[in-house]
Design a protein around this motif. Structure first.
Motif, short mmCIF file in Angstrom:
data_model
loop_
_atom_site.label_atom_id
_atom_site.label_comp_id
_atom_site.label_asym_id
_atom_site.label_seq_id
_atom_site.Cartn_x
_atom_site.Cartn_y
_atom_site.Cartn_z
N ASP A 69 -25.15 -25.87 -0.31
CA ASP A 69 -24.32 -24.77 0.17
C ASP A 69 -22.86 -24.92 -0.26
N ASP A 70 -22.28 -23.83 -0.67
CA ASP A 70 -20.86 -23.82 -1.01
C ASP A 70 -20.36 -22.38 -1.02
N ASP A 71 -19.08 -22.23 -1.32
CA ASP A 71 -18.48 -20.91 -1.38
C ASP A 71 -18.23 -20.46 -2.81
N TYR A 72 -18.82 -21.16 -3.76
CA TYR A 72 -18.53 -20.87 -5.15
C TYR A 72 -19.06 -19.51 -5.58
N ASP A 73 -20.30 -19.21 -5.22
CA ASP A 73 -20.90 -17.94 -5.64
C ASP A 73 -20.11 -16.73 -5.12
N PRO A 74 -19.76 -16.69 -3.83
CA PRO A 74 -18.94 -15.56 -3.36
C PRO A 74 -17.59 -15.49 -4.06
N LEU A 75 -17.01 -16.64 -4.38
CA LEU A 75 -15.73 -16.66 -5.10
C LEU A 75 -15.88 -16.01 -6.47
N ILE A 76 -16.92 -16.41 -7.19
CA ILE A 76 -17.14 -15.85 -8.53
C ILE A 76 -17.45 -14.37 -8.45
N ALA A 77 -18.27 -13.98 -7.47
CA ALA A 77 -18.59 -12.56 -7.31
C ALA A 77 -17.33 -11.74 -7.07
N ALA A 78 -16.42 -12.25 -6.24
CA ALA A 78 -15.16 -11.55 -5.98
C ALA A 78 -14.33 -11.44 -7.25
N ASP A 88 -17.04 -5.69 -21.00
CA ASP A 88 -18.49 -5.91 -21.04
C ASP A 88 -18.88 -6.97 -20.01
N PRO A 89 -20.09 -6.87 -19.45
CA PRO A 89 -20.50 -7.73 -18.34
C PRO A 89 -20.45 -9.22 -18.64
N VAL A 90 -20.86 -9.63 -19.83
CA VAL A 90 -20.86 -11.06 -20.15
C VAL A 90 -19.43 -11.61 -20.17
N THR A 91 -18.51 -10.84 -20.75
CA THR A 91 -17.11 -11.27 -20.76
C THR A 91 -16.55 -11.35 -19.35
N ALA A 92 -16.91 -10.37 -18.52
CA ALA A 92 -16.44 -10.36 -17.13
C ALA A 92 -16.94 -11.60 -16.39
N LEU A 93 -18.21 -11.93 -16.57
CA LEU A 93 -18.77 -13.11 -15.92
C LEU A 93 -18.14 -14.39 -16.46
N ARG A 94 -18.00 -14.46 -17.76
CA ARG A 94 -17.43 -15.67 -18.37
C ARG A 94 -15.99 -15.90 -17.89
N THR A 95 -15.19 -14.85 -17.85
CA THR A 95 -13.81 -14.97 -17.42
C THR A 95 -13.73 -15.34 -15.94
N ALA A 96 -14.58 -14.72 -15.13
CA ALA A 96 -14.59 -15.03 -13.70
C ALA A 96 -15.01 -16.48 -13.46
N LEU A 97 -16.01 -16.94 -14.19
CA LEU A 97 -16.45 -18.32 -14.05
C LEU A 97 -15.35 -19.29 -14.47
N ARG A 98 -14.66 -18.97 -15.54
CA ARG A 98 -13.59 -19.86 -16.02
C ARG A 98 -12.47 -19.95 -14.98
N THR A 99 -12.10 -18.82 -14.39
CA THR A 99 -11.06 -18.81 -13.37
C THR A 99 -11.50 -19.61 -12.15
N GLY A 100 -12.74 -19.41 -11.73
CA GLY A 100 -13.26 -20.15 -10.58
C GLY A 100 -13.34 -21.64 -10.84
N LEU A 101 -13.80 -22.01 -12.02
CA LEU A 101 -13.89 -23.43 -12.37
C LEU A 101 -12.53 -24.09 -12.41
N ASP A 102 -11.53 -23.37 -12.91
CA ASP A 102 -10.18 -23.92 -12.92
C ASP A 102 -9.74 -24.31 -11.51
N ALA A 103 -10.02 -23.44 -10.55
CA ALA A 103 -9.61 -23.70 -9.16
C ALA A 103 -10.41 -24.85 -8.55
N VAL A 104 -11.72 -24.85 -8.77
CA VAL A 104 -12.57 -25.86 -8.16
C VAL A 104 -12.33 -27.24 -8.76
N LEU A 105 -12.24 -27.31 -10.08
CA LEU A 105 -12.04 -28.60 -10.73
C LEU A 105 -10.68 -29.20 -10.41
N ALA A 106 -9.70 -28.35 -10.19
CA ALA A 106 -8.37 -28.85 -9.86
C ALA A 106 -8.32 -29.48 -8.48
N SER A 107 -9.16 -28.99 -7.56
CA SER A 107 -9.08 -29.47 -6.18
C SER A 107 -10.21 -30.40 -5.78
#
Length: 200
Positions: A69-78, A88-107
């Motif tokens: 369990d975590d809050d990562y999926d809701p974060l990425i969905a937001a 395009d959807p793939v770019t949207a997902l890739r960019t969202a994942l990159r932004t989310g990973l930046d936050a998670v990996l930093a903390s």
């Protein structure tokens, strides 16, 4: 796959609950690494975290949930919903994942790696991975549909499923390599492979 630090700050009660949840997870991961996932009981985790057996279950319904369990999926969905509707959807997902990973990996990079390693190396958890992957794909397909103002259809389900599989494959490769590579680079490679998959 994320950290409680990604949650917005709330009132004192919410902050205490977040601290308790974090303490339970930290002690659980420590015990899992020290003595093995299967060998660690809920009672041991609760005692190490200084909470009761019943309190543990108020925060995590099962022992598996401590890892899964975590809050990562809701974060990425937001983050997906915030992407431009014309992207395009793939770019949207890739960019969202990159932004989310930046936050998670930093903390919380170490906790993410530990949890991912436990999932990959523990048969009971790995067997459940497809269920979590399917749930993530459904959530992301819904976020893509909401962003476009359309209903979830086969196209969006396939895109979300493919990109979720790319993410999981990158996570597995991260663990296989002992965490030496930057996870963001691995995710970028996995997404690039989606675009080159038709090459002969």
């Amino acid at each position: 796959m994320t950290t409680d630090q990604t949650r917005p700050a709330g009132g004192l009660r919410e902050q205490r609950k977040a601290r308790t949840r974090r303490a339970i997870r930290e002690h659980a991961l420590r015990l899992f690494l020290a003595q093995g996932y299967d060998e660690t009981t809920v009672e041991e985790i609760a005692a190490a975290a200084g909470v009761s057996h019943m309190t543990f279950f108020r925060y995590f319904p099962t022992k598996e949930a401590v890892v899964e369990d975590d809050d990562y999926d809701p974060l990425i969905a937001a983050l997906v919903r915030e992407r431009p509707a014309g992207e395009d959807p793939v770019t949207a997902l890739r960019t969202a994942l990159r932004t989310g990973l930046d936050a998670v990996l930093a903390s919380d990079r170490d906790a993410l790696y530990t949890r991912t390693r436990l999932i990959v190396t523990t048969p009971a958890l790995r067997a459940r991975q497809w269920l979590n992957t399917d749930a993530t794909g459904s959530l992301l397909a819904g976020a893509l549909a909401e962003r476009e103002g359309v209903r979830v259809d086969l196209r969006l389900r396939v895109i979300a499923a493919a990109t979720t599989a790319a993410l999981v494959t990158a996570l597995n490769a991260w663990v296989d390599g002992g965490g030496a590579r930057d996870l963001r680079d691995l995710v970028d490679e996995a997404f690039a492979a989606l675009g080159s998959g038709q090459r002969s």
